[in-house]
Design a protein around this motif. Structure first.
Motif, mmCIF file in Angstrom:
data_model
loop_
_atom_site.group_PDB
_atom_site.id
_atom_site.type_symbol
_atom_site.label_atom_id
_atom_site.label_comp_id
_atom_site.label_asym_id
_atom_site.label_seq_id
_atom_site.Cartn_x
_atom_site.Cartn_y
_atom_site.Cartn_z
ATOM 1 N N ALA A 56 134.760 -20.967 13.469
ATOM 2 C CA ALA A 56 135.916 -21.778 13.864
ATOM 3 C C ALA A 56 135.469 -23.031 14.604
ATOM 4 O O ALA A 56 136.068 -24.096 14.454
ATOM 5 N N ALA A 57 134.403 -22.916 15.394
ATOM 6 C CA ALA A 57 133.912 -24.063 16.163
ATOM 7 C C ALA A 57 133.042 -24.991 15.324
ATOM 8 O O ALA A 57 132.703 -26.085 15.767
ATOM 9 N N GLY A 58 132.665 -24.562 14.110
ATOM 10 C CA GLY A 58 131.831 -25.398 13.257
ATOM 11 C C GLY A 58 130.357 -25.328 13.600
ATOM 12 O O GLY A 58 129.598 -26.234 13.252
ATOM 13 N N ASP A 59 129.928 -24.263 14.277
ATOM 14 C CA ASP A 59 128.523 -24.091 14.631
ATOM 15 C C ASP A 59 127.713 -23.839 13.356
ATOM 16 O O ASP A 59 128.018 -22.932 12.583
ATOM 17 N N GLU A 60 126.675 -24.650 13.137
ATOM 18 C CA GLU A 60 125.879 -24.572 11.906
ATOM 19 C C GLU A 60 125.275 -23.193 11.667
ATOM 20 O O GLU A 60 125.097 -22.794 10.523
ATOM 21 N N ARG A 61 124.945 -22.468 12.732
ATOM 22 C CA ARG A 61 124.304 -21.158 12.559
ATOM 23 C C ARG A 61 125.221 -20.154 11.878
ATOM 24 O O ARG A 61 124.752 -19.230 11.223
ATOM 25 N N PHE A 62 126.531 -20.309 12.039
ATOM 26 C CA PHE A 62 127.475 -19.336 11.513
ATOM 27 C C PHE A 62 128.146 -19.793 10.219
ATOM 28 O O PHE A 62 128.965 -19.074 9.669
ATOM 29 N N LEU A 63 127.816 -20.991 9.755
ATOM 30 C CA LEU A 63 128.419 -21.491 8.518
ATOM 31 C C LEU A 63 127.709 -20.897 7.312
ATOM 32 O O LEU A 63 126.520 -20.609 7.356
ATOM 33 N N GLY A 64 128.452 -20.757 6.247
ATOM 34 C CA GLY A 64 127.860 -20.300 5.003
ATOM 35 C C GLY A 64 127.080 -21.424 4.341
ATOM 36 O O GLY A 64 127.150 -22.575 4.761
ATOM 37 N N PRO A 65 126.345 -21.110 3.280
ATOM 38 C CA PRO A 65 125.551 -22.143 2.607
ATOM 39 C C PRO A 65 126.407 -23.280 2.047
ATOM 40 O O PRO A 65 125.960 -24.416 1.973
ATOM 41 N N ARG A 66 127.640 -22.989 1.678
ATOM 42 C CA ARG A 66 128.529 -24.015 1.132
ATOM 43 C C ARG A 66 128.856 -25.084 2.170
ATOM 44 O O ARG A 66 129.058 -26.247 1.832
ATOM 45 N N ASP A 67 128.916 -24.717 3.444
ATOM 46 C CA ASP A 67 129.379 -25.616 4.497
ATOM 47 C C ASP A 67 128.260 -26.235 5.328
ATOM 48 O O ASP A 67 128.537 -27.015 6.225
ATOM 49 N N ARG A 68 127.010 -25.888 5.044
ATOM 50 C CA ARG A 68 125.901 -26.350 5.890
ATOM 51 C C ARG A 68 125.440 -27.747 5.519
ATOM 52 O O ARG A 68 125.524 -28.154 4.378
ATOM 53 N N GLY A 69 124.909 -28.428 6.524
ATOM 54 C CA GLY A 69 124.261 -29.707 6.295
ATOM 55 C C GLY A 69 125.041 -30.884 6.854
ATOM 56 O O GLY A 69 126.259 -30.815 7.028
ATOM 57 N N PRO A 70 124.322 -31.959 7.134
ATOM 58 C CA PRO A 70 124.973 -33.135 7.731
ATOM 59 C C PRO A 70 125.950 -33.820 6.775
ATOM 60 O O PRO A 70 126.967 -34.356 7.216
ATOM 61 N N GLN A 71 125.665 -33.790 5.474
ATOM 62 C CA GLN A 71 126.578 -34.437 4.538
ATOM 63 C C GLN A 71 127.882 -33.663 4.419
ATOM 64 O O GLN A 71 128.962 -34.257 4.336
ATOM 65 N N VAL A 144 123.397 -38.988 -2.043
ATOM 66 C CA VAL A 144 124.473 -38.034 -1.778
ATOM 67 C C VAL A 144 124.194 -36.746 -2.551
ATOM 68 O O VAL A 144 123.887 -36.785 -3.739
ATOM 69 N N GLU A 145 124.301 -35.613 -1.859
ATOM 70 C CA GLU A 145 124.091 -34.307 -2.498
ATOM 71 C C GLU A 145 125.105 -34.095 -3.611
ATOM 72 O O GLU A 145 126.252 -34.521 -3.495
ATOM 73 N N PRO A 146 124.713 -33.387 -4.667
ATOM 74 C CA PRO A 146 125.711 -33.075 -5.695
ATOM 75 C C PRO A 146 126.726 -32.063 -5.161
ATOM 76 O O PRO A 146 126.375 -31.147 -4.418
ATOM 77 N N GLY A 147 127.978 -32.246 -5.543
ATOM 78 C CA GLY A 147 129.021 -31.310 -5.162
ATOM 79 C C GLY A 147 129.760 -31.644 -3.885
ATOM 80 O O GLY A 147 130.722 -30.958 -3.532
ATOM 81 N N VAL A 148 129.339 -32.677 -3.174
ATOM 82 C CA VAL A 148 129.993 -33.006 -1.901
ATOM 83 C C VAL A 148 131.402 -33.549 -2.149
ATOM 84 O O VAL A 148 132.335 -33.237 -1.402
ATOM 85 N N ARG A 149 131.575 -34.328 -3.209
ATOM 86 C CA ARG A 149 132.916 -34.850 -3.509
ATOM 87 C C ARG A 149 133.879 -33.719 -3.844
ATOM 88 O O ARG A 149 135.030 -33.721 -3.412
ATOM 89 N N TRP A 150 133.413 -32.775 -4.625
ATOM 90 C CA TRP A 150 134.266 -31.629 -4.986
ATOM 91 C C TRP A 150 134.603 -30.825 -3.736
ATOM 92 O O TRP A 150 135.739 -30.388 -3.553
ATOM 93 N N TYR A 151 133.612 -30.618 -2.880
ATOM 94 C CA TYR A 151 133.822 -29.902 -1.614
ATOM 95 C C TYR A 151 134.899 -30.591 -0.781
ATOM 96 O O TYR A 151 135.809 -29.953 -0.255
ATOM 97 N N ALA A 152 134.817 -31.916 -0.677
ATOM 98 C CA ALA A 152 135.788 -32.679 0.109
ATOM 99 C C ALA A 152 137.170 -32.626 -0.534
ATOM 100 O O ALA A 152 138.182 -32.498 0.163
ATOM 101 N N ALA A 153 137.222 -32.711 -1.861
ATOM 102 C CA ALA A 153 138.522 -32.680 -2.547
ATOM 103 C C ALA A 153 139.203 -31.325 -2.338
ATOM 104 O O ALA A 153 140.410 -31.258 -2.095
ATOM 105 N N MET A 154 138.452 -30.245 -2.412
ATOM 106 C CA MET A 154 139.042 -28.918 -2.210
ATOM 107 C C MET A 154 139.516 -28.748 -0.772
ATOM 108 O O MET A 154 140.532 -28.106 -0.514
ATOM 109 N N ARG A 155 138.798 -29.355 0.158
ATOM 110 C CA ARG A 155 139.245 -29.304 1.551
ATOM 111 C C ARG A 155 140.526 -30.122 1.719
ATOM 112 O O ARG A 155 141.396 -29.760 2.503
#
Length: 176
Positions: A56-71, A144-155
């Motif tokens: 919930a806090a967005g801590d990188e250690r607890f995020l899944g692989p889909r949500d990790r990374g600065p991008q 830009v990593e592949p899939g970031v646009r799709w990730y943002a659109a789904m969000r």
């Protein structure tokens, strides 16, 4: 000719195999199975609560692989800082679903038109928003990593209060 050197001893005899195995031996099942099970359950609950709070806090250690990374973080902040039509699509679709059951066919037809119009507008909004986001990401990160646009659109299509990780920026703020 010099005398060969001798390595010093460790000061105790080497333990036998039987002694080493006896030192390692533990019971397969704890003495009090009920208490051990309760303790294990409590530890798992604590771990889940920590992970849920970290997510919930967005801590990188607890995020899944889909949500990790600065991008991905930048994409989340970019979407969360804006008003998106897509997040209201589900609400309007449910309302329009009730309208479809009206006995008057003209009202039902307008409900279908509203759903289609909002879907088209939501998709156009997501394409334009993620295009601008990708341009800003290129300026900041270069490639830009592949899939970031799709990730943002789904969000962008998920309701703001149901998003995980939770939004870290308010609407109108600039993404970090």
């Amino acid at each position: 000719m010099p005398a060969p050197r001798q390595t010093p001893g460790k000061g105790r005899p080497t333990p036998s195999r039987r002694e080493r195995e006896a030192a390692r031996r533990r019971p397969l099942v704890p003495e009090d199975r009920k208490a051990a099970k309760a303790q294990s359950r409590d530890a798992a609950r604590e771990q889940r609560l920590r992970a849920q709070a970290g997510l919930a806090a967005g801590d990188e250690r607890f995020l899944g692989p889909r949500d990790r990374g600065p991008q991905r973080r930048f994409a989340r902040d970019w979407i969360d800082s804006r008003f998106n039509l897509g997040e209201y699509l589900l609400v309007v679709a449910v309302v329009a679903l009730f309208v479809l059951f009206f006995p008057n066919q003209n009202v039902a037809a307008y409900g279908v038109y509203v759903i289609w119009a909002l879907m088209v507008l939501g998709i156009v909004d997501a394409v334009v928003t993620t295009g601008r986001m990708k341009k800003a990401m290129r300026a900041r990160f270069g490639d830009v990593e592949p899939g970031v646009r799709w990730y943002a659109a789904m969000r962008a299509f998920s309701m703001r209060r149901l998003r995980l990780p939770r939004p870290q920026v308010k609407r109108g703020d600039r993404p970090a």
